[in-house]
Design an enzyme around this catalytic site. Structure first.
Site, short mmCIF file in Angstrom:
data_model
loop_
_atom_site.label_atom_id
_atom_site.label_comp_id
_atom_site.label_asym_id
_atom_site.label_seq_id
_atom_site.Cartn_x
_atom_site.Cartn_y
_atom_site.Cartn_z
N LYS A 190 1.20 -1.58 0.19
CA LYS A 190 -0.18 -0.06 -0.21
C LYS A 190 0.89 0.99 -0.13
O LYS A 190 0.69 1.34 0.89
CB LYS A 190 -1.33 -0.01 1.11
CG LYS A 190 -2.06 1.12 1.00
CD LYS A 190 -2.47 1.88 2.13
CE LYS A 190 -1.93 2.80 2.69
NZ LYS A 190 -2.13 4.18 2.14
N GLU A 264 11.05 2.01 9.10
CA GLU A 264 11.88 4.00 9.35
C GLU A 264 10.77 4.96 9.04
O GLU A 264 9.73 5.34 8.65
CB GLU A 264 12.51 3.60 7.42
CG GLU A 264 13.33 4.78 7.24
CD GLU A 264 14.44 4.42 8.19
OE1 GLU A 264 14.45 5.54 8.55
OE2 GLU A 264 15.11 3.28 8.27
N CYS A 298 13.48 11.99 4.64
CA CYS A 298 13.52 11.16 6.37
C CYS A 298 14.87 11.39 6.65
O CYS A 298 15.51 12.01 7.90
CB CYS A 298 13.33 10.49 6.79
SG CYS A 298 14.00 9.05 6.25
N GLU A 398 9.85 17.29 13.45
CA GLU A 398 10.33 17.33 12.16
C GLU A 398 9.61 17.51 11.12
O GLU A 398 8.15 17.90 11.39
CB GLU A 398 10.12 15.54 11.95
CG GLU A 398 10.88 15.19 10.36
CD GLU A 398 10.62 13.80 10.03
OE1 GLU A 398 9.36 13.23 10.25
OE2 GLU A 398 12.07 13.66 9.81
C1 UN1 Z 1 17.62 9.48 0.70
O1 UN1 Z 1 18.70 10.01 1.67
O2 UN1 Z 1 18.76 9.62 -0.07
O3 UN1 Z 1 11.73 8.98 3.73
C2 UN1 Z 1 17.24 8.39 1.24
C3 UN1 Z 1 13.05 8.81 3.73
C4 UN1 Z 1 14.75 8.11 3.93
C5 UN1 Z 1 15.18 7.92 2.24
C6 UN1 Z 1 16.24 8.39 2.23
N1 UN1 Z 1 13.81 6.71 3.94
O4 UN1 Z 1 13.54 10.15 3.08
#
Ligand code: UN1
Length: 502
Positions: A190, A264, A298, A398
């Site tokens: 999803k 993550e 992120c 954030e």
């Molecule tokens: C990156 O830094 O190129 O959601 C990838 C995000 C991370 C992936 C970053 N899980 O931005």
């Protein structure tokens, strides 16, 4: 109802006819019967990118049932054969990198170059996992008993639910789906409902490459559908990238079910510029980290710690360059930063910045606003640099946008202390040529990914990726590290039925 810009290719070479969204369930593309979904261009919110209908519970049940049915045969398919399908899908992505990268920019708002780069990156990830069959499949241990051998082999987990975010609509799904499939799992996916078109493209590439029916299903839906997928009785493991709040609720749900989960989540990543740093290089890298993808990674650089002796000079350089960034339509040649993903996201980010400017110790060095220009009615925000003299919510929350918060540090120790002064621990960058400072950073900066003299974002496919503390939960992603989550080990004691002659 948003309007399409018209059916034919425009000056930027993109065919803007409205795309149709489809779900992939049990090998069949279907339109769905749920509420209407209108996917809009964040740079021009009156323009529709794609339309479709949300998936419903029965689509979910069918997708999970198909994944369960397909699992034994897929798990028994030789790893090399599974790898060849991933390799062919990588070829499809590479061959469509230009049109699909442009669609990505149109749908998500990152620049076309970033969009094309992301499609190619997804191809690279698929290739890495395509070649996983050529790497050792397990380990063999000595046995204390004569004639016996102890093997540790890796078996797939079963049906994996993948829930993915808007900000990397192809690369993040690729780095979950590719290892899951390579190791023999089946997947129900999803994606974020803000970027469904690129999800359809990735699924198309895998189907075109010959993925058998049911091995991957794609369901386009909102958060509620994601929640039901994660808790579905037919699911064996859950992989998620997205916000901290959703991640925590998925962790709680999976905890109740004793279901393996990998998440993550957020980041508030610091770049530390020490007094000996190459300031030109540091400015380029901090700008890239803070403002590429409009700060919606992120891993983006959202905090800057600069050592006092160079602070004035570095901030002057940085704010001048930030203010000069070309913000505009991501499909236009020369645009360096596009909009954030939606007007709602823009308003939330602006709301946080506005609230901050009313507090003592908060000074906007550049940016801080949206645009008045008629061509900039989309989800645009100025690249923003805010200096803080002490702690502030802007230092902690954030924002997921083009906002960089700065604090000054007297010395290296204070700089690293400030870098660690966050609930998150995803990535950090340290700019210096001093080997002792590098050694101290490696030792002391508490993150999952540390960059010396490069920006906080970026992740190669063959090495572990993931954070510490509140940034992540469960095993790391990418490279061989992914095997920990997408397989279970089985310890096999192999002894011949006849005892060897003594
Ligand atoms: C990156 O830094 O190129 O959601 C990838 C995000 C991370 C992936 C970053 N899980 O931005």
């Amino acid at each position: 109802m948003p309007q399409s810009a018209g059916g034919s290719a425009t000056a930027d070479g993109l065919d803007r006819s409205v795309r149709s969204l489809r779900h992939l369930v049990a090998g069949e593309w279907r339109s769905g019967y749920g509420d209407e979904l209108v996917d809009i261009n964040p740079a021009r919110p009156r323009e529709t990118v794609a339309v479709g209908r949300l998936a419903q519970d029965r689509d979910l049940d069918q997708a999970v049932a198909a994944a369960r049915d397909a699992f034994p045969r897929w798990a028994a398919t030789p790893h090399q054969v599974r790898g060849r399908i991933l390799d062919r899908a990588a070829g499809v992505l590479d061959s469509r990198a230009e049109p699909w990268g442009a669609e990505l920019a149109w749908e998500e708002g990152k620049t076309r170059a970033e969009g094309v780069g992301e499609v190619r990156r997804a191809a690279e990830i698929l290739r890495y996992y395509a070649s996983e069959a050529s790497r050792p499949a397990g380990e063999v241990f000595a046995s204390p008993r004569p004639g016996e051998q102890i093997q540790v082999i890796h078996r797939p987990v079963g049906v994996v639910a993948a829930v993915t975010p808007f900000n990397f609509p192809v690369a993040i799904p690729a780095w979950k789906i590719a290892p899951a499939l390579s190791y023999g799992n089946t997947v129900v996916w999803k994606p974020a409902s803000l970027v469904p078109l690129l999800a359809v493209r990735l699924a198309e590439a895998l189907v075109e490459a010959g993925l058998p029916e049911g091995v991957l299903s794609l369901l386009i839906g909102g958060g509620a559908l994601g929640g039901r997928l994660v808790e579905h009785p037919g699911v064996d493991a859950v992989t998620f990238t997205g916000s901290t709040s959703v991640g925590r609720s998925l962790i709680a749900a999976c905890g109740r079910l004793a279901r393996p989960v990998q998440t993550e989540m957020g980041g508030k990543n610091a770049a530390v510029v020490l007094a000996d740093a190459d300031l030109g290089l540091a400015a380029d890298e901090v700008l890239a980290g803070a403002f590429r993808s409009a700060g919606q990674k992120c891993t983006a650089t959202s905090r800057l710690v600069v050592q006092e002796p160079v602070a004035d000079e570095f901030l002057a350089l940085l704010t001048k360059r930030a203010a000069a960034l070309r913000v505009g339509d991501p499909l236009e040649e020369g645009t360096e930063m596009g909009p954030v993903v939606s007007l709602q996201a823009r308003n939330e980010i602006l709301g946080s910045v506005d609230a901050g400017t009313g507090r003592p110790g908060v000074e906007i060095l550049t940016g801080g606003h949206s645009y008045d220009d008629d061509r900039m009615t989309g989800a645009f925000l100025q690249p923003t640099v805010v200096e803080l003299t002490g702690d502030d919510p802007l230092w902690r929350e954030e924002l997921f946008g083009p906002v960089l918060c700065v604090r000054r540090a007297r010395d290296i120790q204070e700089a690293f202390h400030l870098a660690n002064d966050s609930a998150f621990g995803l990535s950090a960058a340290v700019f210096t040529d001093d080997l002792r400072a590098v050694a101290a950073a490696v030792e002391q900066v508490d993150v999952g990914v540390l960059h010396i003299n490069s920006e906080t974002a970026g992740a190669d496919p063959h090495v572990p990726f993931g954070g510490t503390r509140q940034s992540a939960y469960g095993p790391k992603e990418q490279g061989r590290a992914a095997r920990e989550f997408f397989t279970r080990t089985k310890t096999v004691y192999v002894r011949p039925s006849q005892r060897p002659e003594q």
